[in-house]
Design a protein around this motif. Structure first.
Motif, PDB file in Angstrom:
ATOM      1  N   UNK A 100       0.820  -1.218   0.000  1.00  0.00           N
ATOM      2  CA  UNK A 100       0.000   0.000   0.000  1.00  0.00           C
ATOM      3  C   UNK A 100       0.852   1.266   0.000  1.00  0.00           C
ATOM      4  N   UNK A 101       2.162   1.117  -0.191  1.00  0.00           N
ATOM      5  CA  UNK A 101       3.061   2.273  -0.251  1.00  0.00           C
ATOM      6  C   UNK A 101       3.746   2.294  -1.603  1.00  0.00           C
ATOM      7  N   UNK A 102       3.742   3.462  -2.240  1.00  0.00           N
ATOM      8  CA  UNK A 102       4.363   3.581  -3.560  1.00  0.00           C
ATOM      9  C   UNK A 102       5.859   3.239  -3.483  1.00  0.00           C
ATOM     10  N   UNK A 103       6.352   2.637  -4.570  1.00  0.00           N
ATOM     11  CA  UNK A 103       7.723   2.109  -4.514  1.00  0.00           C
ATOM     12  C   UNK A 103       8.748   3.227  -4.333  1.00  0.00           C
ATOM     13  N   UNK A 104       8.500   4.372  -4.927  1.00  0.00           N
ATOM     14  CA  UNK A 104       9.444   5.479  -4.766  1.00  0.00           C
ATOM     15  C   UNK A 104       9.590   5.891  -3.323  1.00  0.00           C
ATOM     16  N   UNK A 105       8.470   5.919  -2.610  1.00  0.00           N
ATOM     17  CA  UNK A 105       8.518   6.293  -1.199  1.00  0.00           C
ATOM     18  C   UNK A 105       9.289   5.256  -0.387  1.00  0.00           C
ATOM     19  N   UNK A 106       9.139   3.973  -0.735  1.00  0.00           N
ATOM     20  CA  UNK A 106       9.843   2.931   0.004  1.00  0.00           C
ATOM     21  C   UNK A 106      11.354   3.052  -0.173  1.00  0.00           C
ATOM     22  N   UNK A 107      11.787   3.403  -1.384  1.00  0.00           N
ATOM     23  CA  UNK A 107      13.224   3.555  -1.623  1.00  0.00           C
ATOM     24  C   UNK A 107      13.747   4.832  -0.964  1.00  0.00           C
ATOM     25  N   UNK A 108      12.984   5.932  -1.060  1.00  0.00           N
ATOM     26  CA  UNK A 108      13.447   7.178  -0.439  1.00  0.00           C
ATOM     27  C   UNK A 108      13.482   7.065   1.088  1.00  0.00           C
ATOM     28  N   UNK A 109      12.607   6.231   1.658  1.00  0.00           N
ATOM     29  CA  UNK A 109      12.667   6.014   3.100  1.00  0.00           C
ATOM     30  C   UNK A 109      13.997   5.374   3.491  1.00  0.00           C
ATOM     31  N   UNK A 110      14.438   4.383   2.687  1.00  0.00           N
ATOM     32  CA  UNK A 110      15.734   3.763   2.955  1.00  0.00           C
ATOM     33  C   UNK A 110      16.862   4.780   2.811  1.00  0.00           C
TER      34      UNK A 110
END
Length: 332
Positions: A100-110
């Motif tokens: 439920x989280x966009x992939x870009x946000x998941x990478x930027x979180x890392x």
């Protein structure tokens, strides 16, 4: 000098021992394959090293990262290591990516956690990583969800997330198992390219010997919570000495021979709660003797540079290796 050094790493769940003293070194920039059947302890070894096992697990021994002890380290110390210095790619990307989280946000979180990047800087770096791992139209797909990607692309996204922290060591835990042969080859090529470009070390966990040979310089063969043979890839492929290693190779279909039956390894990996008292492979081994069933072979260095844990290797050495009897004492 070893970058990561394991010594006598042991893991028990509810009093049942599942790892029995793992000794393993990984040098900077080296690619090491960890192979064996399911249940041999490959993944548990590295989950234990990173403190990712559940609370009921009892972990003893030593795992050092350039001298820093990880076993028993505080949660804060481990969080500085995980994802930053050591990153891990898991087998099933669909269960690792948040649906439920966009992939870009998941990478930027890392990127925010491990490299303190924010805003447009983080976004541009995430797009660069997506492009680096071969995601088509990375900028246009930055705001899409994991279900909009194929299985192979999801695995590429997991690799991008793992690389976000610029790790010194990447642990790839069967990253190609759920993919078809063509995508598997692409992922292996990608991992090799990334390693060449970044200089990071890699541990490749797999039951697929062909995949390991494609990407690693050294192989560690595990059976029932122990390393039974270790050495350079070409040496073990050309001349495996442990009967279990030979069995793994004999069970691989060959393209350069006639149409013959594969030779299976009879039986299954033993239950950790009911291990044989001597060599754990002896109930399945065609070379086992009564001595094997009563004595546990230690992992000993060999003249050709490998390490081997076998009383009757293939071919037979003139000197019998050091073993432990069923009471844990050195046998003559």
């Amino acid at each position: 000098m070893s970058f990561v050094k394991m010594r006598d790493l042991r893991v028990a769940f509810d009093g049942t021992q599942v790892l029995h003293g793992i000794d393993l070194d990984v040098a900077k920039g080296e690619a090491v394959g960890l192979v064996g059947e399911s249940g041999c302890g490959k993944s548990v070894t590295w989950l234990a090293a990173l403190g990712l096992l559940p609370g009921k697990a009892r972990v003893t021994g030593s795992v050092t990262l350039e001298g820093q002890e990880l076993c028993g380290a505080s949660r804060a110390a481990l969080e500085r290591v995980r994802g930053g210095r050591i990153a891990m790619i898991f087998q099933d990307p669909s269960s690792s990516l948040n649906p439920v989280v966009r992939v870009g946000r998941q990478i930027t979180e890392a990127l925010r956690i491990h490299r303190a990047l924010e805003g447009d800087t983080a976004r541009n770096e995430a797009i660069r990583l997506m492009d680096m791992v071969g995601i088509p139209d990375a900028r246009g797909r930055f705001n899409t969800y994991p279900h909009e990607f194929s299985g192979g692309q999801c695995q590429r996204l997991m690799i991008a997330m793992a690389l976000a922290g610029e790790p010194d060591l990447l642990i790839a835990d069967e990253p190609t198992t759920a993919l078809d042969a063509t995508i598997q080859a692409q992922i292996l090529d990608l991992l090799g390219t990334v390693r060449d470009e970044t200089g990071m070390a890699m541990v490749f966990i797999s039951h697929d010997l062909g995949a390991v040979s494609h990407i690693c310089e050294r192989i560690c063969v595990m059976y029932a919570g122990r390393i039974v043979e270790e050495g350079p890839v070409q040496l073990l492929f050309d001349d495996p000495h442990h009967p279990y290693t030979r069995g793994l190779f004999d069970a691989i279909p060959r393209l350069d021979g006639g149409r013959g039956r594969l030779v299976p390894i009879h039986g299954t990996v033993p239950d950790p709660k009911n291990l044989p008292q001597g060599c754990t492979f002896s109930p399945r081994c065609p070379r086992a003797t009564g001595f094997c069933r009563d004595n546990l072979p230690l992992l000993n260095p060999q003249p050709d540079g490998r390490q081997l844990s076998c009383i009757h290797p293939v071919p037979v050495y003139g000197q019998r290796p050091q073993v432990l009897d069923c009471r844990g004492s050195a046998a003559a």
